[in-house]
Structure formats: structure tokens, C-alpha cells
Design an enzyme around this catalytic site. Structure first.
Site, PDB file in Angstrom:
ATOM      1  N   GLU A 129       0.827  -1.207   0.000  1.00  9.98           N
ATOM      2  CA  GLU A 129       0.000   0.000   0.000  1.00  9.98           C
ATOM      3  C   GLU A 129       0.863   1.261   0.000  1.00  9.98           C
ATOM      4  O   GLU A 129       0.535   2.255  -0.661  1.00  9.98           O
ATOM      5  CB  GLU A 129      -0.940  -0.018   1.209  1.00  9.98           C
ATOM      6  N   GLU A 150      -4.428  -9.374   3.712  1.00  6.04           N
ATOM      7  CA  GLU A 150      -5.164  -9.090   4.932  1.00  6.04           C
ATOM      8  C   GLU A 150      -6.424  -9.929   5.117  1.00  6.04           C
ATOM      9  O   GLU A 150      -6.758 -10.348   6.235  1.00  6.04           O
ATOM     10  CB  GLU A 150      -5.529  -7.597   4.992  1.00  6.04           C
TER      11      GLU A 150
END
Length: 688
Positions: A129, A150
């Protein structure tokens, strides 16, 4: 509000200004480094984010030509520091963790000068990210893994990933990376795949990656290199997400809240502004951080990352003997898969034997063909492949095992046959050679009982497909000595398998639990429960496949054989199902087009006391709880954690269950059935 984590290994953001030929201002290069080697990857906790924030401030103050972020050798960053999650006290604090990451990373996205991520190694979760926030990305061909994993833990990408990725590469690729890959044994992207998706702007060789990245970035800044990206198709957005939701419903049946939350965030990314999307990520994190699925996911993650690498009960590795040649008894499919694995990982001569030359030739040909496929996929060079082919041979004469240090058998699952194999081999191999059996259910002790050196026989139980499932049950027979066991663990580690020490008990761990579990499903069908009801009863758990599909994969004949072994040992809990025997003998598939085969239905003896789906599910869970407790009391494994590790790595059971014992604890099944929990309160569960 304090976000400090006393357990955080702080990743420092180290700034240096670099003069770049052709630019009149220096480049600001920020290197992420936690001070350890690549075996302890960079992660971000509150202190690490603060360090990055400071480095960005100092970099921009230097009026650079561009700002670039890279990592220490082999590692970019693998995401958030998970050790801090259990310390979060409330939703406000959880929300603030999301906001902190968003605020710091956004400085790269909103920078007045060009920003670059030089992704030199593994980039996962928050690390990827961070790279997505940069204006441009270079990627090393040597990067070991790229992912947003995740959802596999029970979270969502919470630092911009759900909003940035679909608007960079399109919704189809984003759904694959954010949802599909994490739910497919946490599949990672290779650098070439990431570049093809559009995550990276350019792929560079690892040898001089940083130098070439700086040159490439300078070319972009000077306007000599133009980076073009295809326009994102928004017309197909809703359709892709519709089919993604259908896939989740079919596969998970609502069992993984994080996957559905990720789907909602990807939908929001279509039209929402970035601030709205990231605020929604903050709220999702605040909710999911306190979910039982996340606690189970963190527990499972710790098992796979830590316990699997330090097997409990393994002897001192200094006792392990060197293995310079491997023998494989048998040349069928399983034996051939084993030969391929051994030659690829150990790079030593591997020889197969079987009853006739045709079988031997077929086994060797299989190994050679699989090596050729690896070359075709770019996973082996032709030179390496030629070496591996030269190391694999076959013979009908077992005397070829005379100088083998490690011999594994994969012959018919019959105790008398296996004992005969070892009796023949003991006269050929050296007294120190390890004799390993790939038995799935038979007694290793009984197999070695008549040998002159029973101490060198050990169970080495792989799971099919051998190349995919990482578990290796290493079984200590009644007289297996420490040197043999140490050698088995050393070989297992070289094979890149996760090894669990198991006592010599019928069917060991995975097969014993799956047989007990499947037995309840078949008992319900025999009682008159419609097969489709019994088969779907476990859907709320979100298992990787339904019971009948699992039974078809294993094979009714194999399941029946294992059931016989367990019935002989524990007749009060394991019943030999005559209907399963008839199905096995018929050779007919259980399922046709994912539906119960009508021809198989005719082989059942259907009773008149059908159960509801809820009743079938509870009976199956009760049976698992009872069997796990008995296995722990018998000392089949050291602790409940080993049961969970075996189911995760050997049967593909999901992280959101934590294997099985956390689920049995939190649903109250463990206490109701066995009188006590498997794990202490607070382990894999929310604190009281």
C-alpha cells in the site's frame, strides 16, 4: 490517545540525498530498515510510521528532484506490525491506527515532487500500500512475494489498498489481489505477474536494481521516459463485483466477514473520492480488529510463521546424518511425486524401484516430464533441468539402494507388504540408512518390529498433492532413535515442508480427524438425511471444500481403508460404513457436476431418521472436539496448537477458524463436550 506498542521492532526510515547525473537537484532516497537481516522483515507500527513521517518531512525540505522509498536487502516492507493488534483497547484506537497510516502514506501521494517506490524485495500488506501511494513503481525481478493478504487474517487492506489498487489496475485485477488470492492459500504474486497486472511500471534485474531504478526515475523526471497506464474500465465494475460476491457465497457462505467488507470497499472505490474511501477503510478496521475471526487469524498466522519453523519435540539437529542419495520404493504417482520433490530440493541422486521395468520407466518419465514443465514455466533453467534429469534413475534391482542414506517407501497401504519391503531392504542398505514410510494410517512401530535395526524407521507422511500442501507429519515409532528423527526433520526442512512431530497412533492427526468428521456426515446420510443437506451442513464454517468433494478427492477406497484401520483401533468411535465400501468397490464418482451421483445414491442404505443441517453440523463438531481431546490426552501431539497447524497446512482449513480448536472454544463446543477449553482464555479469542 497513545498508540505505542512496547513489542514493536521499529522500522527506521533512513534518509540520504543522492546526486543523480542529469538532474540539477539531488534525489531523496528513504530506506526502510529495522536493523535485522531479511529473516526479520520490515513492518510498520506506530513508531515506524512516525519515523517515515519524519523522513518525508526532511526529504521534502531538501527540495529534491524526486523522493524514492526502498527497503533493506531482499525486503521492501511486509505490512503492519501485527504484534500491536491485540494491544488495541477500543474502536477509537483501532480507527486511529488506520488514520495514522493513511495520513503518513498520503504525503507521498500528495507530494509536490514526483515520488517513487523502488520495490526491491517482498512487499505485502501495508508495504504494498505504501508503494501504491507513490506516483511510480519500479520492481525487482528478484522480489520474493507481493500481496495484499489481509483478508486471509480477517482484516482488509486498511491503508489505501482497496481504493488505490482498483483505480490503478482495474476492478478485476484488484478483486483477485484483495480477495481471491488471500482465500486461495494466501497466493502471492510473482514480479512478472505484478507487472502484467499494472502494479509495477517497470521490471528491473536484481543485481543492480537500485542503480537502474535511480536512472529510470531520473529519466521520468527529465521527461525522457513517459509512463502510460491504460484507462480503467468502469462499465464492468459492478458486474465483476457481482460475480465476486457469488464466488464468496458459494465458497464461504458468509463465514469470513473480512472478505465481504473488502468487497464493499472495492465497490466504493468506483465513484467515491479518496477521502471517503479511506474513511470507510478506517471504519472497517475498527470493526474487524475486534472480530473473533481476526483473533483466530492472528493465532493461525503465528502458528504458520513461528511454530511451523520450530517444531516442538524435534531433537537436536546436530544429530542429523548427511543425506547424499535417496531411494524411493515404488514408481507410482505418489512415489514419482516424492522423487521429483527430493531431487528438486536436495539436488542429490534419487533412484526409484518397482516390480517391473515398465513401471520404473513410467515413474522416471513422469519426473522428467515434470522437470520439463518447470522449464516451460520459467521456474528452472535448462542447465539446472539437465542436472536434475541426470540425478533421477530407476531400476528393478533394489541393490541400487546399497549406498542410499535415506530410503522412502510409497507402496500399497498394507502392513504385510510394507514389512516385506523393509525386510528385503535391511539386507541391502547400511545400518545407518534411514528407512521412511509414507503410510497414511498404519503403525510405524509394527512396520519395524521384525527388523534388526527398528530404530532407524520413521514415519514421513506427505499430503497430496505433494508439491502443494506444506505439511509433513513426522512419526516417531516406538523404537525410532534421536539420530533418525533428527535426520527426518533435517530432510523435511530441506524439502521446504512444515514438520510436526506425531506419535505413532492410528492415522496420526489429519487423517484421523478427517475420518471422524466424514464419518458423521456419512452416518447422517445413512440415517436418511438427504446427501445435499448433510453435505452443506458445514457451510457456515467456510471450509475449503464440502465433505463429499473432499471424500471424492481423497478417494472412497483410501477413505474406507483408513476407516478400517481406525475402526480396528477405536471401534466405539469409528464405524466401517458398508455404504462407503460399496461405493469404493463400484468405482463410481461420488459427485457429477457437483451433485450427488444418482448411481451412488442407489448404493446407500437409507434410514428413516433424517437430521437437519444444524444437527449434522453439531454432531460433526462434537465428534471433532471429542477426538481432539482424546488425541491430546493420548499424547499424539504435544499441544492443541499442533492439531491446528496440521489442519491448516495438511487439510487447508482456514485461518478464520484458527485450524479448529479456537472455533470449538468460542462456540462453547469444547467445554460442552469435553468439560474444558482447548486453549487458555485470550488465546485466539477476544480478551474477556
Amino acid at each position: 490517545m497513545s498508540l505505542e506498542n512496547p513489542n514493536e521492532v521499529v522500522t527506521r526510515a533512513l534518509l540520504r540525498l543522492v546526486a543523480v547525473p542529469g538532474l540539477d537537484r539531488p534525489a531523496a532516497l528513504i530506506t526502510l530498515d529495522n536493523g535485522f537481516d531479511h529473516t526479520k522483515p520490515n513492518t510498520f507500527g506506530p513508531a515506524g510510521l512516525a519515523s517515515l513521517d519524519t523522513a518525508i518531512t526532511e526529504a521534502l525540505a531538501a527540495d529534491p528532484a524526486f523522493v524514492a522509498v526502498t527497503g533493506k536487502p531482499y525486503i521492501f516492507c511486509v505490512g503492519a506490525d501485527l504484534t500491536g493488534l491485540p494491544l488495541i483497547a477500543d474502536r477509537d484506537q483501532a480507527r486511529e491506527i488506520g488514520r495514522l497510516g493513511h495520513r503518513v502514506f498520503a504525503r507521498l501521494r500528495d507530494s509536490p515532487v514526483p515520488t517513487f517506490a523502488f520495490v526491491n524485495g517482498a512487499a505485502m500488506g501495508g508495504g504494498l500500500e505504501l508503494a501504491l501511494h507513490c506516483h511510480y513503481r519500479t520492481l525487482s525481478r528478484g522480489a520474493s512475494a507481493l500481496a495484499l493478504p489481509e483478508v486471509s487474517l480477517g482484516l482488509v487492506p486498511g491503508w489505501g489498498g482497496t481504493q488505490l489498487l482498483p483505480n490503478l489496475i482495474g476492478i478485476a485485477g484488484a478483486a483477485q489481489v484483495v480477495i481471491q488470492n488471500p482465500l486461495t492459500q494466501n497466493r502471492m504474486l510473482k514480479p512478472e505477474q505484478a507487472a502484467e497486472l499494472g502494479i509495477a511500471d517497470v521490471l528491473l534485474e536484481p543485481a543492480d536494481f537500485l542503480e537502474r531504478s535511480v536512472e529510470w526515475a531520473a529519466g521520468v523526471v527529465r521527461g525522457e521516459i513517459e509512463v502510460t497506464r491504460p484507462e480503467v474500465d468502469r462499465e464492468m465494475w459492478d458486474g465483476v463485483l457481482y460475480f465476486a460476491r457469488k464466488m464468496l457465497d458459494d465458497k464461504l457462505h458468509g463465514a469470513v466477514p473480512a472478505a465481504y467488507r473488502a468487497l464493499e470497499l472495492l465497490a466504493l472505490a468506483k465513484d467515491a473520492d479518496f477521502a471517503t474511501g479511506t474513511a470507510a477503510e478506517d471504519e472497517a478496521l475498527a470493526d474487524l480488529i475486534f472480530s473473533p475471526e481476526l483473533r483466530s487469524g492472528l493465532y493461525a498466522f503465528d502458528l504458520v510463521q513461528r511454530r511451523a519453523k520450530r517444531p516442538v519435540g524435534a531433537p537436536d539437529q546436530g544429530l542429523a546424518r548427511k543425506v547424499t542419495k535417496v531411494g524411493v520404493v515404488g514408481a507410482g504417482l505418489m512415489a514419482s511425486q516424492l522423487a521429483l520433490l527430493f531431487v528438486r530440493r536436495l539436488r542429490v541422486p534419487v533412484v526409484l524401484t518397482d516390480l517391473d521395468q515398465a513401471r520404473v520407466d513410467k515413474g522416471v518419465a513422469y519426473v522428467h516430464a515434470e522437470i520439463d514443465k518447470l522449464v516451460g514455466k520459467g521456474r528452472l533453467t535448462e542447465g539446472t533441468a539437465a542436472t536434475l534429469r541426470g540425478l533421477v534413475s530407476g531400476s528393478v534391482d533394489k541393490s541400487v539402494f546399497a549406498d542410499a542414506d535415506f530410503v522412502i517407501e510409497a507402496v500399497f497401504e498394507d502392513l504385510a507388504v510394507k514389512k516385506q519391503v523393509w525386510a528385503e531392504l535391511e539386507k541391502i542398505v547400511s545400518p545407518e540408512a534411514v528407512l521412511a514410510t509414507n503410510t497414511s494410517s498404519l503403525s510405524v512401530t509394527a512396520m519395524a518390529a521384525d527388523l534388526e535395526h527398528p530404530e532407524r524407521v520413521v514415519g514421513f507422511h506427505f499430503f497430496n498433492p505433494v508439491a502443494v500442501l506444506p505439511l509433513l507429519e513426522i512419526v516417531r515409532g516406538g523404537r525410532t532413535d534421536d539420530a533418525t528423527l533428527a535426520t527426518a526433520f533435517a530432510v523435511g526442512r530441506e524439502l521446504r515442508k512444515s514438520c510436526v512431530l506425531v506419535a505413532d497412533a492410528p492415522a496420526f492427526v489429519v487423517n484421523r480427524l478427517l475420518t471422524r468428521f466424514l464419518g458423521e456426515i456419512f452416518a447422517a446420510i445413512d440415517a436418511g438425511t438427504p446427501p445435499e443437506v448433510a453435505d452443506s451442513a458445514l457451510d457456515p464454517l467456510g471450509l475449503p471444500m464440502r465433505p463429499l468433494a473432499l471424500l471424492q478427492l481423497v478417494g472412497p477406497a483410501v477413505a474406507y481403508h483408513v476407516g478400517q484401520t481406525l475402526h480396528a483401533a477405536f471401534p466405539e468411535r469409528f464405524t466401517v460404513r458398508e455404504s462407503l465400501r460399496r461405493i469404493a468397490e463400484s468405482g463410481k464418482p461420488l459427485l457429477v457436476d457437483d451433485q450427488f451421483n444418482p448411481e451412488v445414491a442407489a448404493l446407500l442404505e437409507v434410514g428413516d431418521t433424517p437430521l437437519s443441517a444444524d444437527e449434522v453440523r453439531q454432531r460433526a463438531l462434537d465428534a471433532l472436539a471429542e477426538e481432539v481431546r482424546i488425541m491430546l490426552d493420548e499424547g499424539v501431539v504435544a499441544e492443541p496448537q499442533d492439531i491446528d497447524l496440521c489442519l491448516i497446512l495438511g487439510a487447508g482449513w482456514p485461518f478464520h477458524l484458527g485450524g479448529i480448536t479456537p472455533y470449538l472454544d468460542r462456540t462453547g463446543t469444547a467445554e460442552r463436550v469435553t468439560g474444558r477449553r482447548f486453549l487458555p482464555p485470550g488465546v485466539a479469542t477476544l480478551p474477556a
